[in-house]
Design a protein around this motif. Structure first.
Motif, PDB file in Angstrom:
ATOM      1  N   GLN A   2       0.782  -1.233   0.098  1.00 36.83           N
ATOM      2  CA  GLN A   2      -0.164   0.042   0.033  1.00 36.83           C
ATOM      3  C   GLN A   2       0.769   1.289   0.080  1.00 36.83           C
ATOM      4  O   GLN A   2       0.521   2.203  -0.608  1.00 36.83           O
ATOM      5  N   ARG A   3       2.014   1.145   0.581  1.00 43.03           N
ATOM      6  CA  ARG A   3       3.061   2.472   0.757  1.00 43.03           C
ATOM      7  C   ARG A   3       3.691   2.386  -0.576  1.00 43.03           C
ATOM      8  O   ARG A   3       3.582   3.633  -1.210  1.00 43.03           O
ATOM      9  N   ILE A   4       3.906   1.631  -1.666  1.00 38.65           N
ATOM     10  CA  ILE A   4       4.134   1.592  -2.694  1.00 38.65           C
ATOM     11  C   ILE A   4       3.091   2.253  -3.593  1.00 38.65           C
ATOM     12  O   ILE A   4       3.384   3.174  -4.484  1.00 38.65           O
ATOM     13  N   LEU A   5       2.006   1.684  -3.642  1.00 39.58           N
ATOM     14  CA  LEU A   5       0.952   2.235  -4.593  1.00 39.58           C
ATOM     15  C   LEU A   5       0.748   3.919  -4.143  1.00 39.58           C
ATOM     16  O   LEU A   5       0.541   4.553  -4.933  1.00 39.58           O
ATOM     17  N   GLY A   6       0.935   4.074  -2.511  1.00 37.15           N
ATOM     18  CA  GLY A   6       0.732   5.574  -2.321  1.00 37.15           C
ATOM     19  C   GLY A   6       1.588   6.440  -2.856  1.00 37.15           C
ATOM     20  O   GLY A   6       1.448   7.377  -3.491  1.00 37.15           O
ATOM     21  N   ILE A  22       8.499   5.917 -13.372  1.00 34.91           N
ATOM     22  CA  ILE A  22       7.367   5.328 -13.087  1.00 34.91           C
ATOM     23  C   ILE A  22       6.124   5.939 -13.525  1.00 34.91           C
ATOM     24  O   ILE A  22       5.000   5.510 -13.410  1.00 34.91           O
ATOM     25  N   ASN A  23       6.223   7.279 -14.090  1.00 36.89           N
ATOM     26  CA  ASN A  23       5.173   7.910 -14.388  1.00 36.89           C
ATOM     27  C   ASN A  23       5.009   8.018 -16.067  1.00 36.89           C
ATOM     28  O   ASN A  23       5.987   8.970 -16.367  1.00 36.89           O
ATOM     29  N   LYS A 198      -1.558  -3.320 -11.352  1.00 38.62           N
ATOM     30  CA  LYS A 198      -1.046  -1.971 -10.933  1.00 38.62           C
ATOM     31  C   LYS A 198       0.526  -2.099 -10.715  1.00 38.62           C
ATOM     32  O   LYS A 198       1.315  -1.155 -11.144  1.00 38.62           O
ATOM     33  N   TYR A 199       0.988  -3.157 -10.149  1.00 40.42           N
ATOM     34  CA  TYR A 199       2.473  -3.254  -9.646  1.00 40.42           C
ATOM     35  C   TYR A 199       3.132  -3.754 -10.882  1.00 40.42           C
ATOM     36  O   TYR A 199       4.316  -3.306 -11.335  1.00 40.42           O
ATOM     37  N   LEU A 200       2.692  -4.464 -11.771  1.00 48.96           N
ATOM     38  CA  LEU A 200       3.214  -4.981 -13.153  1.00 48.96           C
ATOM     39  C   LEU A 200       3.274  -3.557 -13.968  1.00 48.96           C
ATOM     40  O   LEU A 200       4.308  -3.529 -14.878  1.00 48.96           O
ATOM     41  N   ASN A 201       2.435  -2.717 -13.976  1.00 49.17           N
ATOM     42  CA  ASN A 201       2.445  -1.453 -14.606  1.00 49.17           C
ATOM     43  C   ASN A 201       3.544  -0.515 -14.353  1.00 49.17           C
ATOM     44  O   ASN A 201       4.326   0.128 -15.248  1.00 49.17           O
TER      45      ASN A 201
END
Length: 241
Positions: A2-6, A22-23, A198-201
């Motif tokens: 969750q911290r990674i996604l945040g 990453i963007n 989301k993580y694979l993206n």
């Protein structure tokens, strides 16, 4: 996780230099954020209305006493994890006239089918002389369908604002011709490779999108800059007396 996604979500709207890894929308989002940050320093104290607030990604830019986010229930844009303070019915903003000192309306007006009605309503809830910032896309793909209705040129949007009680104090076009072409190419590549994970993206972006982005960032610095094609308008306004 969750911290990674945040962290990932934050970098989508408030990109730092390392966000290129990453963007996939780094070019458009970086220049939009930089311009908003320059204008936001004029907003101090008082009460701010963030109209179409979503997750309030630009909240930290504004040194105000009260920050109120208003949004609409929209099937094309769920608000399950967002920070909406007040929902409105699409017609009347549920506040009295002359309530707010400041306004932020970022990447919203393209989703409004009747802009005159909304601009009049925004004008109503602002105090005389209140300042506002609008951002609208000029070149970007369709999104949040079917609620994507328009794109605005500088002349067209200025006309709408003046017509509905706002005086334009500053108008900036973010990015330029080669940056637009570069970002659209990266958008196309990312959409081809994007998954439901989301993580694979994040990994997809690091491995395939960011190397090309770094090349484009260098190239756009070397090529001549033409300003007649751009991503966004960022417009500072003041409510007419």
């Amino acid at each position: 996780m969750q911290r990674i996604l945040g962290f990932y979500k934050k970098q989508q709207f408030i990109p730092r230099w390392y966000s290129v890894l990453i963007n996939p929308f780094f070019i458009i989002r970086y220049h939009l954020y930089q311009q908003l940050a320059k204008m936001a320093v004029q907003f101090k104290g008082g009460k701010l209305l963030d109209f179409g607030c979503g997750s309030k990604p630009y909240r930290t830019l504004f040194d105000v006493k009260e920050y109120i986010g208003v949004d609409i229930e929209n099937p094309g844009h769920p608000h399950l994890t967002e920070e909406v303070d007040v929902f409105y019915d699409g017609k009347t903003i549920p506040f009295e006239a002359n309530t707010f000192d400041f306004l932020l309306c970022s990447e919203v007006m393209e989703h409004v089918f009747e802009p005159d009605a909304i601009l009049k309503e925004l004008n109503r809830v602002l105090k005389p002389g209140a300042k506002g910032i609008f951002t609208v896309p000029f070149v970007w793909n369709e999104h949040e369908l079917p609620y994507d209705y328009g794109r605005y040129s500088a002349g067209g949007f200025t006309y709408l604002l003046n017509k509905n009680g706002f005086e334009v104090r500053d108008l900036v076009r973010t990015t330029h011709f080669t940056q637009v072409l570069s970002q659209l190419t990266l958008l196309y590549l990312y959409q081809l490779l994007e998954t439901r994970n989301k993580y694979l993206n994040i990994l997809v972006c690091m491995l395939f999108v960011s190397p090309l982005m770094l090349f484009f960032l260098l190239l756009t610095e070397l090529l001549p800059k033409k300003r007649d094609l751009y991503h966004n308008l960022v417009v500072m306004v003041e409510k007419k007396p």
